[in-house]
Motif scaffolding. Structure first.
Motif, short mmCIF file in Angstrom:
data_model
loop_
_atom_site.label_atom_id
_atom_site.label_comp_id
_atom_site.label_asym_id
_atom_site.label_seq_id
_atom_site.Cartn_x
_atom_site.Cartn_y
_atom_site.Cartn_z
N TYR A 163 -4.77 -8.16 -9.24
CA TYR A 163 -3.33 -7.53 -9.51
C TYR A 163 -2.98 -8.00 -11.08
N THR A 164 -2.78 -7.02 -11.85
CA THR A 164 -2.33 -7.59 -13.43
C THR A 164 -0.81 -7.47 -13.81
N GLY A 165 -0.03 -7.02 -12.72
CA GLY A 165 1.56 -6.85 -12.83
C GLY A 165 1.81 -8.45 -12.91
N ASP A 166 3.03 -8.61 -13.58
CA ASP A 166 3.39 -10.06 -13.59
C ASP A 166 4.01 -10.53 -12.30
N TYR A 167 4.45 -11.68 -12.41
CA TYR A 167 4.97 -12.44 -11.05
C TYR A 167 6.25 -11.86 -10.54
N LEU A 168 6.97 -11.10 -11.24
CA LEU A 168 8.34 -10.74 -10.90
C LEU A 168 7.59 -9.25 -10.21
N MET A 169 7.05 -8.61 -10.74
CA MET A 169 6.57 -7.35 -10.15
C MET A 169 5.79 -7.67 -8.96
N PHE A 170 4.98 -8.77 -8.70
CA PHE A 170 4.28 -8.97 -7.49
C PHE A 170 5.37 -9.38 -6.59
N GLN A 171 6.30 -10.25 -6.75
CA GLN A 171 7.28 -10.83 -5.70
C GLN A 171 8.00 -9.49 -5.34
N GLU A 172 8.26 -8.50 -6.32
CA GLU A 172 9.03 -7.38 -5.79
C GLU A 172 8.27 -6.71 -4.67
N GLN A 173 7.01 -6.47 -4.73
CA GLN A 173 5.89 -6.02 -4.01
C GLN A 173 5.99 -6.33 -2.68
N PHE A 174 6.02 -7.78 -2.50
CA PHE A 174 5.99 -8.70 -1.41
C PHE A 174 7.46 -8.46 -0.71
N ASN A 175 8.48 -8.54 -1.33
CA ASN A 175 9.97 -8.32 -0.75
C ASN A 175 9.95 -7.08 -0.23
N ASN A 176 9.37 -5.71 -0.86
CA ASN A 176 9.33 -4.57 -0.45
C ASN A 176 8.66 -4.51 1.18
N ALA A 177 7.70 -5.28 1.00
CA ALA A 177 6.64 -5.01 2.27
C ALA A 177 7.44 -6.04 3.38
N ARG A 178 8.52 -6.42 3.46
CA ARG A 178 9.26 -7.19 4.46
C ARG A 178 9.92 -6.45 5.33
N ASP A 179 9.80 -5.04 5.14
CA ASP A 179 10.12 -4.16 6.38
C ASP A 179 9.01 -3.70 7.26
N TYR A 180 7.96 -4.23 6.82
CA TYR A 180 6.74 -4.01 7.60
C TYR A 180 6.53 -2.54 8.08
N LYS A 181 6.89 -1.75 7.07
CA LYS A 181 6.58 -0.23 7.54
C LYS A 181 5.10 -0.17 6.93
N GLY A 182 4.42 -0.84 6.27
CA GLY A 182 3.12 -0.47 5.97
C GLY A 182 2.18 -1.06 7.00
N PHE A 183 2.76 -1.23 8.18
CA PHE A 183 1.77 -1.61 9.50
C PHE A 183 1.88 -0.87 10.53
N THR A 184 0.88 -0.78 11.50
CA THR A 184 0.90 -0.54 12.70
C THR A 184 1.19 -1.73 13.72
N PHE A 185 1.66 -1.61 14.79
CA PHE A 185 1.74 -2.70 15.73
C PHE A 185 1.14 -2.23 17.08
N THR A 186 0.52 -2.93 17.66
CA THR A 186 -0.07 -2.73 19.07
C THR A 186 0.65 -3.72 19.98
N PRO A 187 1.58 -3.29 20.75
CA PRO A 187 2.40 -4.39 21.70
C PRO A 187 1.52 -5.00 22.68
N LYS A 188 1.97 -6.10 23.04
CA LYS A 188 1.36 -6.89 24.37
C LYS A 188 1.73 -5.70 25.26
N GLN A 189 1.12 -5.81 26.22
CA GLN A 189 1.47 -4.77 27.51
C GLN A 189 2.70 -4.96 27.91
#
Ligand code: NA7
Length: 542
Positions: free
Chosen positions: A510-536
């Motif tokens: 990733y060639t963006g700077d550290y601030l851009m990178f942190q922003e990407q990770f902060n945005n991913a804290r809503d976990y919308k980029g994932f699917t979840f399989t619940p325990k039964q």
């Protein structure tokens, strides 16, 4: 094959990121096993113990920032400490946090496979361990698979050969020896300056001349040490808010290099050169790495310096780099160019006189034979994708990670950490890891994000978490777009896989700077980029 033990998480690699990951998970009560191929902690700093090895980020920010206690108890000796001191620091942290009781050393990962029935990872090692874990966290390092040129007849060489990244623990004696060093990246430059002080003769085999910024390494005064220890919260804040996570460096002139007169630019570059503070030279003007014309002013300044320093005109000519300065991983050195004024040092330009073969006595180039007692390969790594693609990791339907990435031709990740088809796996220091940022501070961001994600998964009764194709696509497009716009798109280097013949080209990091990178990770804290399989019988709320 029977599973002998079960853990909540298996981590592989006891470098900076693996150690911190182990600490966080264990503090939270997870059972963790960390496998490490080496006999001790330290990762990069365990393996790269070649002469002259040292850090090129000042120690004030090249250290963990998660613990004020560690920061206060450890005392650095100098601004750019050498490898052994950084390794001592890793050992200090491992002891302090009592990490070793959950680390199995001298144990190499041989395979990891996701079992869709049990929804667990089965992890196998060269020592015969077969264990199972819900979470699999390879922290294999991105420059951990050494690369060496394929030289015809190398097996006949009767002297010693070493790779900078697989250096023996015992001192290698260069006194009275004829030594070859192949490669002039960060490792080569440090090794060359160091070995030249001892060897009877040193011949450097250079494929691409490098821009090497001068660096000095002042000892830290007691006052400086005191200040570093007393201002920890402020230092941590500054690191997190800095564009490369290393606040020692600042953008000196936040405007175009072309706005100053040639005379003023020259005066200013001269001032920075004399400061001898490594990377700082690149942060002279705002547009050095984004405007080719501005870039050329600094590149020409360094070329003039090389011609001034190196007395033999032919050698100086062969040392002149022609690529855009800052387009390869920047290299810093202490008296690097001056080394070529020593009687016992000579340079072979491989572009003009390639190596033809190796004999029992040495290396034959298109111009003749050079006899050696020792050949040192400072020839880099199969970086970024190499370690994970060679690790036999299989996700859903038995698909190998390397095949998912089509051998690197179709590289896709989400955040550089998650992969579609590889549930509950979090990779650290793999492809899409930031390349232009202080690695330790990036590691901390990634490790903390993974830790929070795992806690979220547990709190929500989730059995499987997996990146969505959409999130993977969006992130990969973002990483590629940022890469395309960067200077790294214009220069051949290991950042794009160009250092290795036949390796597919692409933006490996990733060639963006550290601030851009942190922003990407902060945005991913809503976990919308994932699917979840619940325990039964457990519903998952996002
Ligand atoms: P690098 O930066 O990849 O440097 C490797 C050097 O070896 C570089 O000069 C290469 O030339 C040279 N090389 C690679 N392959 C060959 C062959 N086949 N023949 C001759 N020369 C070759 O690795 P380092 O270990 O120095 O540094 C890696 C990272 O570790 C560094 O960036 C820091 O992050 C720490 P090239 O420039 O590719 O033409």
């Amino acid at each position: 094959m029977t599973i002998s033990k079960e853990f909540d998480a298996v981590i592989v690699g006891a470098g900076f990121s693996g150690m911190y990951m182990l600490h966080l998970l264990r503090e939270e009560g997870f059972s963790v096993r960390l496998y490490e191929a080496g006999s001790n902690v330290g990762g990069t700093w365990y393996w790269n113990r070649y002469p002259g090895a040292r850090c090129d980020i000042p120690t004030e920010s090249y250290c963990y920032t998660f613990s004020e206690e560690i920061h206060r108890e450890w005392t650095w000796s100098s601004v750019y400490p050498e490898q052994s001191e950084i390794l001592d620091y890793c050992n200090f942290v491992a002891n302090k946090l009592d990490l070793r009781r959950d680390i199995q050393f001298n144990t190499r990962l041989t395979s990891a496979e996701y079992d869709e029935k049990s929804k667990k990872w089965k992890v196998c090692t060269g020592e015969g361990d077969i264990v199972q874990a819900k979470y699999f966290i390879p922290a294999l390092g991105n420059v951990s698979i050494p690369h060496a040129p394929n030289i015809k007849g190398l097996e006949h060489f009767q002297g010693e050969t070493y790779h900078t990244s697989r250096w023996p623990h015992e001192k290698v004696d260069f006194k009275g020896k004829r030594v070859a060093v192949i490669g002039t990246g960060s490792s080569g430059v440090q090794a060359i300056t160091s070995i030249s002080k001892e060897a009877e003769h040193l011949t450097v085999f250079q494929r691409t001349p490098q821009f090497v910024s001068p660096v000095k390494n002042p000892l830290l005064s007691p006052d400086q040490v005191k200040e570093m220890k007393n201002n920890f919260p402020e230092l941590r804040r500054k690191i997190r808010e800095h564009f490369i996570g290393a606040p020692t460096f600042d953008l000196r002139r936040p405007y175009s290099a072309l706005e100053d007169t040639p005379e003023e630019r020259q005066r200013f570059y001269e001032e920075l050169w004399n400061e001898q503070n490594g990377f700082q030279l690149l942060f002279s003007y705002l547009d050095i790495t984004v405007n080719d014309e501005a870039n050329a002013t600094l590149a020409e300044f360094v070329r003039t310096k090389i011609k001034e320093i190196v007395k033999d005109p032919d050698t100086a000519e062969n040392l002149l780099p022609t690529y855009l300065i800052g387009g390869k991983r920047p290299v810093v050195g202490t008296n690097y160019y001056e080394t070529y004024n020593q009687e016992n040092v000579s340079l072979v330009n491989l572009k003009n006189t390639p190596i033809v073969e190796c004999t029992k006595k040495g290396l034959v180039t298109s111009e003749g034979e050079h006899e050696f007692d020792i050949i040192v390969f400072a020839s880099g790594f199969d970086a970024m994708t190499g370690p994970l693609m060679k690790a036999n990791i299989r996700g859903r339907n038995g698909i190998f990670l390397k095949d998912k990435w089509d051998g690197g031709r179709n590289l896709k990740t989400f955040l550089g950490v998650c992969n579609v088809g590889f549930p509950n796996m979090f990779t650290i220091t793999g492809p899409h890891f930031p390349l232009t940022t202080n690695a330790i501070t990036v590691n901390e961001v990634i490790v903390e994000w993974i830790f929070d994600c795992i806690k979220y998964v547990e709190e929500h009764g989730v059995e499987e978490i997996e990146a969505t194709s959409e999130a993977e696509e969006t992130w990969t497009n973002h990483a590629n777009e940022v890469g395309e716009q960067s200077i790294y798109a214009k220069v051949d280097s290991w950042y794009t896989g160009a250092n290795i013949e036949g390796k597919p080209r692409g933006f490996l990091g990733y060639t963006g700077d550290y601030l851009m990178f942190q922003e990407q990770f902060n945005n991913a804290r809503d976990y919308k980029g994932f699917t979840f399989t619940p325990k039964q019988n457990v519903a998952v709320e996002k």
